[in-house]
Design a protein around this motif. Structure first.
Motif, PDB file in Angstrom:
ATOM      1  N   ARG A   7       6.108 -35.250  29.215  1.00 13.47           N
ATOM      2  CA  ARG A   7       5.264 -34.771  28.115  1.00 13.47           C
ATOM      3  C   ARG A   7       4.199 -33.780  28.559  1.00 13.47           C
ATOM      4  O   ARG A   7       3.380 -33.332  27.740  1.00 13.47           O
ATOM      5  N   THR A   8       4.202 -33.417  29.854  1.00 13.12           N
ATOM      6  CA  THR A   8       3.163 -32.509  30.365  1.00 13.12           C
ATOM      7  C   THR A   8       3.719 -31.285  31.081  1.00 13.12           C
ATOM      8  O   THR A   8       2.961 -30.373  31.409  1.00 13.12           O
ATOM      9  N   GLY A   9       5.009 -31.257  31.379  1.00 10.33           N
ATOM     10  CA  GLY A   9       5.589 -30.092  32.049  1.00 10.33           C
ATOM     11  C   GLY A   9       5.426 -30.063  33.547  1.00 10.33           C
ATOM     12  O   GLY A   9       5.768 -29.068  34.186  1.00 10.33           O
ATOM     13  N   GLU A  25       3.801 -25.244  23.353  1.00  8.61           N
ATOM     14  CA  GLU A  25       3.184 -24.625  22.190  1.00  8.61           C
ATOM     15  C   GLU A  25       1.729 -24.376  22.533  1.00  8.61           C
ATOM     16  O   GLU A  25       1.052 -25.259  23.072  1.00  8.61           O
ATOM     17  N   ILE A  26       1.252 -23.175  22.247  1.00  8.36           N
ATOM     18  CA  ILE A  26      -0.156 -22.858  22.471  1.00  8.36           C
ATOM     19  C   ILE A  26      -0.883 -22.940  21.132  1.00  8.36           C
ATOM     20  O   ILE A  26      -0.605 -22.168  20.218  1.00  8.36           O
ATOM     21  N   VAL A  27      -1.781 -23.900  21.037  1.00 10.07           N
ATOM     22  CA  VAL A  27      -2.555 -24.101  19.823  1.00 10.07           C
ATOM     23  C   VAL A  27      -3.884 -23.382  20.005  1.00 10.07           C
ATOM     24  O   VAL A  27      -4.653 -23.690  20.925  1.00 10.07           O
ATOM     25  N   HIS A  28      -4.172 -22.423  19.130  1.00 10.68           N
ATOM     26  CA  HIS A  28      -5.293 -21.518  19.346  1.00 10.68           C
ATOM     27  C   HIS A  28      -6.597 -21.986  18.710  1.00 10.68           C
ATOM     28  O   HIS A  28      -7.592 -21.269  18.781  1.00 10.68           O
ATOM     29  N   ASP A  29      -6.630 -23.172  18.104  1.00  9.03           N
ATOM     30  CA  ASP A  29      -7.892 -23.610  17.519  1.00  9.03           C
ATOM     31  C   ASP A  29      -8.872 -24.134  18.559  1.00  9.03           C
ATOM     32  O   ASP A  29     -10.053 -24.323  18.281  1.00  9.03           O
ATOM     33  N   GLY A  30      -8.376 -24.372  19.804  1.00  4.98           N
ATOM     34  CA  GLY A  30      -9.256 -24.798  20.877  1.00  4.98           C
ATOM     35  C   GLY A  30      -9.803 -26.209  20.685  1.00  4.98           C
ATOM     36  O   GLY A  30      -9.509 -26.886  19.703  1.00  4.98           O
ATOM     37  N   PHE A  31     -10.618 -26.626  21.662  1.00  2.00           N
ATOM     38  CA  PHE A  31     -11.230 -27.952  21.593  1.00  2.00           C
ATOM     39  C   PHE A  31     -12.404 -28.005  22.556  1.00  2.00           C
ATOM     40  O   PHE A  31     -12.509 -27.193  23.477  1.00  2.00           O
ATOM     41  N   THR A  66       0.288 -27.680  24.529  1.00  4.34           N
ATOM     42  CA  THR A  66       1.032 -28.865  24.111  1.00  4.34           C
ATOM     43  C   THR A  66       2.474 -28.725  24.552  1.00  4.34           C
ATOM     44  O   THR A  66       3.200 -27.840  24.083  1.00  4.34           O
ATOM     45  N   ASN A  67       2.902 -29.596  25.448  1.00  7.59           N
ATOM     46  CA  ASN A  67       4.261 -29.526  25.967  1.00  7.59           C
ATOM     47  C   ASN A  67       5.268 -29.978  24.918  1.00  7.59           C
ATOM     48  O   ASN A  67       5.060 -30.975  24.226  1.00  7.59           O
ATOM     49  N   THR A  68       6.374 -29.235  24.806  1.00  8.80           N
ATOM     50  CA  THR A  68       7.432 -29.614  23.870  1.00  8.80           C
ATOM     51  C   THR A  68       8.735 -29.979  24.575  1.00  8.80           C
ATOM     52  O   THR A  68       9.579 -30.652  23.971  1.00  8.80           O
ATOM     53  N   ALA A  69       8.907 -29.558  25.817  1.00 11.77           N
ATOM     54  CA  ALA A  69      10.121 -29.908  26.571  1.00 11.77           C
ATOM     55  C   ALA A  69       9.881 -29.631  28.043  1.00 11.77           C
ATOM     56  O   ALA A  69       9.192 -28.674  28.407  1.00 11.77           O
TER      57      ALA A  69
END
Length: 416
Positions: free
Chosen positions: A82-84, A333-339, A356-359
């Motif tokens: 789940r992390t690559g 997946e690169i989620v651009h809303d940040g944290f 976010t890892n997808t595979a």
């Protein structure tokens, strides 16, 4: 022509300088083609990764493995899928007396690439600290002999040098670790923390290609002074010492890291992942990469710091999507809303993206989901961490869907 074809993704591979839309063809566990618009009809299995980012399998230079074999060790399999992270380097969990156990329990059965830095202490990390208190266990000849018999597994030497670990012996454990590394012709990774010994005593024993881990810790004196790296730290940089982040449970300070980046120091990004830090604030390598970006690294620099650069530091066939390389691939997946990202002292910076890892593929094979075991009894979880762990267990239990309608069990073929 290909066993696997990933098509339509943005391929970022700092090892080859590639950053753009491309397809990746895999055959026999190796990458055989990287190009635009490869024909999908010639693939046994084609996967559309349009809109996603395809990276080399991540390489974590500093982890602690060996679930149930010591104080800090964890099982990497439930984390990797789940992390690559496809290449794991155990940083000194095993010494000469315990290396065979690491191989049998983790390395040989693992679907992952696992390497080790042998601890100069023969006992390894069976306890929380103190492995250098008995110098009799720091037998240079024995450590060299055991490591030399496992050249593919043992890629270097590890020594934790702080006052809790060395006890009354000061710099002597490091001198012995230096001797082991020189005789093996391998790099030496040195953990720094609460002194003494301090960086001024440690630095003269480090050479080009060695690794200074916990390089952005807020507890070790001699790294940064008045917002600038010390002369000692800059000399180590100029010598060619590799700086390693080694986040862990207590070794990452945003202000120290930012001062180092501003001075042109370019650390490798690693987690120091173990049975405590997996629950935070490190969590996993994509999270630590996002923290590095919060401190000023851009995406490509963070990817390089977690792929090709740590691989090169230890001479590993990993961290690249070059034709001919092992097909270790991480899709995100690169989620651009940040944290809001936190360091170990409560410092906060805004991470620009979340990875976010997808595979995750190792040798062209997709890693299946795996559930992590609960933390061991000696890990002191905070109330929030314990609540999160309880929620995780409930999510796993609830993920089993009950099927009870007749149509749920339609037979794929008619009865004769």
């Amino acid at each position: 022509m290909w066993d696997l074809l990933l098509h339509g993704g943005r391929v970022i591979d700092p090892g080859t300088g590639r950053d753009g839309i491309a397809d990746i063809g895999v055959r026999g566990g190796r990458i055989v083609d990287v190009a635009v618009d490869l024909p999908r009809s010639e693939a046994v299995h084609a996967v559309d990764v349009t809109g996603l980012v395809v990276l080399p399998g991540l390489v974590d230079l500093h982890t602690h493995l060996g679930d149930g074999a010591g104080y800090w060790g964890l099982d990497p399999v439930p984390i990797a899928w789940r992390t690559g992270v496809t290449t794991w380097i155990d940083a000194g969990s095993a010494g000469a007396y315990t290396l065979a156990g690491l191989r049998r329990s983790i390395v040989d059965p693992s679907p992952l690439r696992v390497h080790a830095l042998i601890n100069v202490a023969g006992t390894g990390l069976v306890g929380r600290t103190g492995e250098h208190h008995v110098l009799e266990n720091l037998d240079v000849d024995t450590t060299v002999a055991v490591a030399a018999a496992e050249p593919d597994l043992v890629r270097g030497v590890k020594a934790r040098i702080d006052r809790h670990t060395v006890g009354p012996h000061g710099i002597e454990p490091l001198r012995r670790a230096r001797s082991v590394a020189d005789r093996l012709g391998r790099p030496l990774m040195v953990h720094i923390g609460y002194g003494p010994p301090g960086l001024a005593e440690i630095a003269p024993l480090l050479k080009e290609g060695d690794v200074l881990t916990h390089c952005a810790t807020g507890v070790a004196a001699g790294l940064v002074s008045e917002g600038r790296p010390t002369d000692t730290l800059l000399r180590l940089r100029d010598t060619g010492v590799v700086f390693d982040l080694g986040h862990g449970s207590g070794a990452f300070d945003f202000e120290v890291f930012e001062a180092e980046l501003a001075a042109g120091i370019d650390p490798v990004v690693s987690t120091d992942l173990h049975v405590r830090s997996i629950h935070g604030p490190a969590f996993d390598l994509p999270t630590v990469m996002a923290k590095a970006m919060a401190a000023g690294m851009d995406l490509n620099r963070a990817v390089a710091a977690a792929t090709v650069r740590p691989a090169r530091a230890l001479g590993l066939d990993a961290g690249t999507l070059a034709v001919g390389a092992a097909a270790d691939i991480a899709v995100f997946e690169i989620v651009h809303d940040g944290f809001d990202a936190v360091d170990v002292h409560g410092g906060v910076r805004r991470a620009p993206v979340r990875l976010t890892n997808t595979a995750t593929y190792v040798g062209g094979r997709l890693l299946p989901p795996a559930s992590a075991a609960p933390p061991p009894l000696w890990v002191p979880l905070s109330p929030a961490q314990q609540e999160a762990e309880n929620e995780r267990r409930e999510r796993v239990r609830a993920s089993v869907r009950r099927l009870d309608r007749p149509e749920d069990f339609d037979e794929p073929f008619p009865r004769p």
